[in-house]
Design an enzyme around this catalytic site. Structure first.
Site, PDB file in Angstrom:
ATOM      1  CG  ASP A  66      10.240  57.695 -36.434  1.00  0.00           C
ATOM      2  OD1 ASP A  66       9.097  57.507 -35.976  1.00  0.00           O
ATOM      3  OD2 ASP A  66      10.849  56.843 -37.105  1.00  0.00           O
ATOM      4  CG  ASN A 135      15.383  51.610 -46.780  1.00  0.00           C
ATOM      5  OD1 ASN A 135      14.955  51.331 -45.652  1.00  0.00           O
ATOM      6  ND2 ASN A 135      15.623  52.853 -47.150  1.00  0.00           N
ATOM      7  CG  HIS A 137      13.924  52.611 -42.684  1.00  0.00           C
ATOM      8  ND1 HIS A 137      13.379  52.966 -43.901  1.00  0.00           N
ATOM      9  CD2 HIS A 137      12.858  52.457 -41.858  1.00  0.00           C
ATOM     10  CE1 HIS A 137      12.066  53.020 -43.804  1.00  0.00           C
ATOM     11  NE2 HIS A 137      11.720  52.714 -42.575  1.00  0.00           N
ATOM     12  CD  GLU A 142      15.624  56.148 -45.003  1.00  0.00           C
ATOM     13  OE1 GLU A 142      15.707  54.909 -45.097  1.00  0.00           O
ATOM     14  OE2 GLU A 142      14.612  56.778 -45.333  1.00  0.00           O
TER      15      GLU A 142
HETATM   16  C1  F6R Z   1       8.078  54.446 -37.730  1.00  0.00           C
HETATM   17  C2  F6R Z   1       9.375  53.864 -37.983  1.00  0.00           C
HETATM   18  C3  F6R Z   1       9.702  53.121 -39.233  1.00  0.00           C
HETATM   19  C4  F6R Z   1       8.737  51.976 -39.538  1.00  0.00           C
HETATM   20  C5  F6R Z   1       9.110  51.346 -40.877  1.00  0.00           C
HETATM   21  C6  F6R Z   1       8.150  50.249 -41.272  1.00  0.00           C
HETATM   22  O1  F6R Z   1       8.029  55.032 -36.446  1.00  0.00           O
HETATM   23  O2  F6R Z   1      10.193  54.034 -37.167  1.00  0.00           O
HETATM   24  O3  F6R Z   1      11.000  52.608 -39.140  1.00  0.00           O
HETATM   25  O4  F6R Z   1       8.804  51.011 -38.529  1.00  0.00           O
HETATM   26  O5  F6R Z   1       9.142  52.316 -41.878  1.00  0.00           O
HETATM   27  O6  F6R Z   1       6.899  50.796 -41.536  1.00  0.00           O
HETATM   28  P1  F6R Z   1       5.645  49.882 -41.929  1.00  0.00           P
HETATM   29  O7  F6R Z   1       5.261  49.133 -40.703  1.00  0.00           O
HETATM   30  O8  F6R Z   1       4.595  50.863 -42.362  1.00  0.00           O
HETATM   31  O9  F6R Z   1       6.094  48.996 -43.023  1.00  0.00           O
END
Ligand code: F6R
Length: 262
Positions: A66, A135, A137, A142
């Site tokens: 992303d 959450n 995701h 989301e």
């Molecule tokens: C980032 C992504 C997100 C993260 C998620 C967890 O490329 O795809 O899904 O993996 O937000 O982020 P952290 O590791 O910062 O808790």
């Protein structure tokens, strides 16, 4: 699903990096799906150790999950700049073969379609690295995202923006839109390496693994994928381990380290 639980987040990250290194040794020109976020920092740190010891990314192709809409690649919190800093600049990778959605594209939906086509042109993802949002995701899909979505533009949840504010300079707000691989794009990967660490992920992790497969918890869709390897730490796995629900019925192979003798 192979569920590997480690004592610490560092051990989980090191195990994930070793698995990536193993796959890269076997198939140097593989297509790697990459992720960002705090969890990945330790994974890349350990992967760089393998690279210093002789592993090469020269022939690999990468696609990140992303990118924020409206952030140029020069912005320090853009995922392009983050990948450059955390991984690419420490490797022999050919930057022309590193791909992220263009957050500055005038038409994000069109850019998403271009990105999806680029993944298909590369032959699809061989190994996709994934984290987990608090959450539930995965990538920036989301809760509520239909499972058949391909790469698309999204509006980020308030909670996701709040969680990611730590990566932005003080006083700067997190963009409210992003371009993300869709759930169908992720599920099409041959193999998924899912790294989940930290107690703040406990609820989402147990829901994703043990709850019903439901778009309200996007990560629960991973139960449907035939080749998922999980590297989690005890802090994230707490309720998964204590629930007793990880049984043969779910095709889980659980590996837990022995409790250290006190
Ligand atoms: C980032 C992504 C997100 C993260 C998620 C967890 O490329 O795809 O899904 O993996 O937000 O982020 P952290 O590791 O910062 O808790």
């Amino acid at each position: 699903m192979q569920v590997n639980i480690y004592e610490t987040a560092i051990e989980a990250a090191a195990a994930a990096a070793s698995l990536m290194a193993k796959r890269l040794c076997r198939s140097p020109s593989m297509v790697l799906g990459l992720a960002t976020g705090g969890t990945m920092e330790a994974v890349y740190e350990h992967l760089i150790r393998h690279l210093k010891a002789g592993l090469s990314l020269r022939c690999a192709t990468t696609f990140n999950l992303d990118e924020y809409v409206g952030l140029a690649s020069t912005h320090p919190a853009s995922y392009r700049a983050t990948m450059q800093r955390l991984l690419f600049e420490h490797t022999d990778i050919n930057l022309d073969r590193t791909h992220l959605p263009d957050g500055m594209a005038l038409n994000p939906e069109q850019e998403a379609a271009r990105y999806e086509a680029a993944i298909a042109d590369a032959g699809g993802i061989d190994l996709q690295l994934l984290g987990l949002g608090r959450n539930g995701h995965i990538a920036f899909n989301e809760p509520g995202t239909p499972f058949d979505t391909q790469t698309h533009a999204v509006t980020l949840d308030r909670s996701t923006r709040a969680a990611n504010a730590r990566f932005f300079p003080a006083g700067e707000s997190v963009p409210d839109r992003a371009i993300t691989m869709g759930i169908a794009t992720i599920l099409a990967a041959q193999e998924i390496l899912w790294v989940v660490t930290g107690s703040e992920k406990q609820t989402a992790f147990s829901q994703a693994l043990l709850g019903k497969v439901d778009p309200q918890c996007p990560a629960s869709v991973l139960q449907m994928h035939p080749h998922v390897i999980i590297c989690a730490d005890r802090a994230a796995a707490g309720s998964v381990l204590s629930s007793g629900s990880v049984d043969r019925k779910r095709n889980f192979k659980l590996r837990v380290p022995k409790t250290p003798k006190s």
